[in-house]
Design an enzyme around this catalytic site. Structure first.
Site, PDB file in Angstrom:
ATOM      1  N   GLU A 132      25.674 -16.799  26.529  1.00  0.00           N
ATOM      2  CA  GLU A 132      24.251 -16.225  26.451  1.00  0.00           C
ATOM      3  C   GLU A 132      23.372 -16.082  27.889  1.00  0.00           C
ATOM      4  O   GLU A 132      23.882 -16.472  28.656  1.00  0.00           O
ATOM      5  CB  GLU A 132      23.460 -16.144  25.241  1.00  0.00           C
ATOM      6  CG  GLU A 132      22.200 -15.366  25.149  1.00  0.00           C
ATOM      7  CD  GLU A 132      21.835 -14.241  24.439  1.00  0.00           C
ATOM      8  OE1 GLU A 132      22.921 -13.341  25.580  1.00  0.00           O
ATOM      9  OE2 GLU A 132      22.074 -14.357  23.651  1.00  0.00           O
ATOM     10  N   ASP A 133      22.295 -14.710  28.512  1.00  0.00           N
ATOM     11  CA  ASP A 133      22.585 -14.350  29.402  1.00  0.00           C
ATOM     12  C   ASP A 133      20.613 -15.306  28.901  1.00  0.00           C
ATOM     13  O   ASP A 133      20.435 -15.810  30.781  1.00  0.00           O
ATOM     14  CB  ASP A 133      22.371 -13.154  29.706  1.00  0.00           C
ATOM     15  CG  ASP A 133      21.630 -12.010  28.484  1.00  0.00           C
ATOM     16  OD1 ASP A 133      21.448 -12.700  27.413  1.00  0.00           O
ATOM     17  OD2 ASP A 133      20.921 -10.989  28.875  1.00  0.00           O
ATOM     18  N   ASP A 136      14.789 -16.309  25.079  1.00  0.00           N
ATOM     19  CA  ASP A 136      13.373 -15.323  25.109  1.00  0.00           C
ATOM     20  C   ASP A 136      12.538 -16.304  24.276  1.00  0.00           C
ATOM     21  O   ASP A 136      12.597 -17.564  23.984  1.00  0.00           O
ATOM     22  CB  ASP A 136      13.223 -13.741  24.803  1.00  0.00           C
ATOM     23  CG  ASP A 136      12.298 -13.154  25.932  1.00  0.00           C
ATOM     24  OD1 ASP A 136      11.750 -13.702  25.288  1.00  0.00           O
ATOM     25  OD2 ASP A 136      11.656 -12.034  26.628  1.00  0.00           O
ATOM     26  N   PHE A 185       9.310 -10.215  32.319  1.00  0.00           N
ATOM     27  CA  PHE A 185      10.277  -9.358  32.670  1.00  0.00           C
ATOM     28  C   PHE A 185      11.544  -9.779  33.800  1.00  0.00           C
ATOM     29  O   PHE A 185      11.008  -9.242  34.325  1.00  0.00           O
ATOM     30  CB  PHE A 185       9.825  -8.209  31.761  1.00  0.00           C
ATOM     31  CG  PHE A 185      11.510  -7.914  31.567  1.00  0.00           C
ATOM     32  CD1 PHE A 185      11.580  -7.597  29.587  1.00  0.00           C
ATOM     33  CD2 PHE A 185      12.711  -7.041  31.528  1.00  0.00           C
ATOM     34  CE1 PHE A 185      12.400  -7.499  29.103  1.00  0.00           C
ATOM     35  CE2 PHE A 185      13.664  -5.738  30.911  1.00  0.00           C
ATOM     36  CZ  PHE A 185      14.086  -6.505  29.632  1.00  0.00           C
ATOM     37  N   ARG A 198      21.836  -3.359  35.721  1.00  0.00           N
ATOM     38  CA  ARG A 198      22.945  -4.362  35.605  1.00  0.00           C
ATOM     39  C   ARG A 198      23.993  -4.906  36.779  1.00  0.00           C
ATOM     40  O   ARG A 198      24.186  -5.606  37.508  1.00  0.00           O
ATOM     41  CB  ARG A 198      23.880  -3.756  34.229  1.00  0.00           C
ATOM     42  CG  ARG A 198      22.721  -3.883  33.012  1.00  0.00           C
ATOM     43  CD  ARG A 198      24.215  -4.252  31.812  1.00  0.00           C
ATOM     44  NE  ARG A 198      23.398  -4.186  30.469  1.00  0.00           N
ATOM     45  CZ  ARG A 198      23.457  -4.361  29.878  1.00  0.00           C
ATOM     46  NH1 ARG A 198      23.324  -5.926  29.748  1.00  0.00           N
ATOM     47  NH2 ARG A 198      22.472  -3.734  28.330  1.00  0.00           N
TER      48      ARG A 198
HETATM   49  N1  HPA Z   1      15.634  -9.469  30.743  1.00  0.00           N
HETATM   50  C1  HPA Z   1      16.260  -8.749  30.222  1.00  0.00           C
HETATM   51  N2  HPA Z   1      16.584  -8.807  28.883  1.00  0.00           N
HETATM   52  C2  HPA Z   1      15.745  -9.737  28.316  1.00  0.00           C
HETATM   53  C3  HPA Z   1      14.846 -10.215  28.932  1.00  0.00           C
HETATM   54  C4  HPA Z   1      14.434 -10.250  30.232  1.00  0.00           C
HETATM   55  O1  HPA Z   1      13.041 -11.144  30.832  1.00  0.00           O
HETATM   56  N3  HPA Z   1      14.563 -11.142  27.367  1.00  0.00           N
HETATM   57  C5  HPA Z   1      15.028 -11.167  27.091  1.00  0.00           C
HETATM   58  N4  HPA Z   1      16.627  -9.982  27.322  1.00  0.00           N
HETATM   59 MG    MG Z   2      20.939 -11.260  25.776  1.00  0.00          MG
END
Ligand code: HPA
Ligand code: MG
Length: 218
Positions: A132-133, A136, A185, A198
């Site tokens: 996962e990236d 949050d 963010f 992206r």
């Molecule tokens: N950036 C991009 N996508 C996200 C973030 C963020 O800070 N938090 C949750 N999804």
């Molecule tokens: Mg994600």
């Protein structure tokens, strides 16, 4: 992995000026700062790959959470393969891709997976690594894990490049974390704001101009 070993990115000390890095012209006025330069991301991903190989007990199904996870996934898988070709422990990989849609309300939430029930049944008895990236609030990942566990995998671990230090966190902490970041963010390295950014290599903090320019039209 000892979670305390992740890199704690502090706002005060880790904000680089945009002037010091190559930023695409089309995003120059939309960003506040560079939070994590691309080279640092790559070095950290290499280390995570090494830890994952060391701690793996058998073949892995590496499961990319689209779209934001794709760049981290691609680089992580490459480093795992490189580790093997350099004479490291052999670790067979199979690759899977899922899109997760979450529906949140106050008390409960649900996630919808892009995989069919039949496809999910393939997870039974496997060692899964979810890639996962960013974590949050943690809601989506907690629900995704609950859903995957219904298919009786042998094990499920999670690697997230980032974890956000937000008061809205549900306390979920992944098995592997690249960086803990401030409550801002961030975009770049496949993380988006309404599908933009992206195509930016560094992880950057978006500014008000960027938020306004690329605001959701819905
Ligand atoms: N950036 C991009 N996508 C996200 C973030 C963020 O800070 N938090 C949750 N999804
Ligand atoms: Mg994600």
């Amino acid at each position: 992995m000892d979670p305390k070993k992740w890199i704690d990115v502090k706002t005060e000390s880790f904000q680089y000026s945009l002037d010091h890095f190559v930023i695409p012209d089309h995003y120059e006025s939309d960003l506040e700062s560079v939070l994590i330069p691309h080279g640092v991301i790559m070095d950290r991903v290499e280390k995570l790959a090494k830890l994952i190989v060391q701690e793996a007990t058998g073949p892995l199904v590496v499961c990319c959470v689209l779209k934001g996870g794709h760049q981290f996934f691609a680089d992580l898988v490459n480093y795992i393969k490189k580790n093997v070709t350099r004479g490291g422990k052999t670790l067979p990989l199979s690759l899977e891709f899922i899109k997760v849609k979450s529906y949140h309300n106050e008390t409960s939430g649900d996630v919808k997976l892009s995989l069919t029930d039949e496809e999910c049944k393939e997870f039974s008895g496997k060692n899964i690594l979810i890639v996962e990236d960013i974590i949050d609030t943690g809601k989506t990942m907690v629900q995704l894990l609950a859903k995957l566990k219904q298919y009786s995998p042998e094990s499920v671990k999670v690697a997230s490049l980032l974890i956000k230090k937000t008061p809205l966190s549900n306390g979920y902490i992944p098995d592997y974390v690249g960086f803990a970041i401030p409550n801002a963010f961030v975009v770049g390295y496949a993380l988006d704001y309404n599908e933009y950014f992206r195509d930016l290599d560094h992880i950057c903090v978006i500014n008000e101009n960027g938020k306004h320019k690329y605001a959701s039209k819905n």
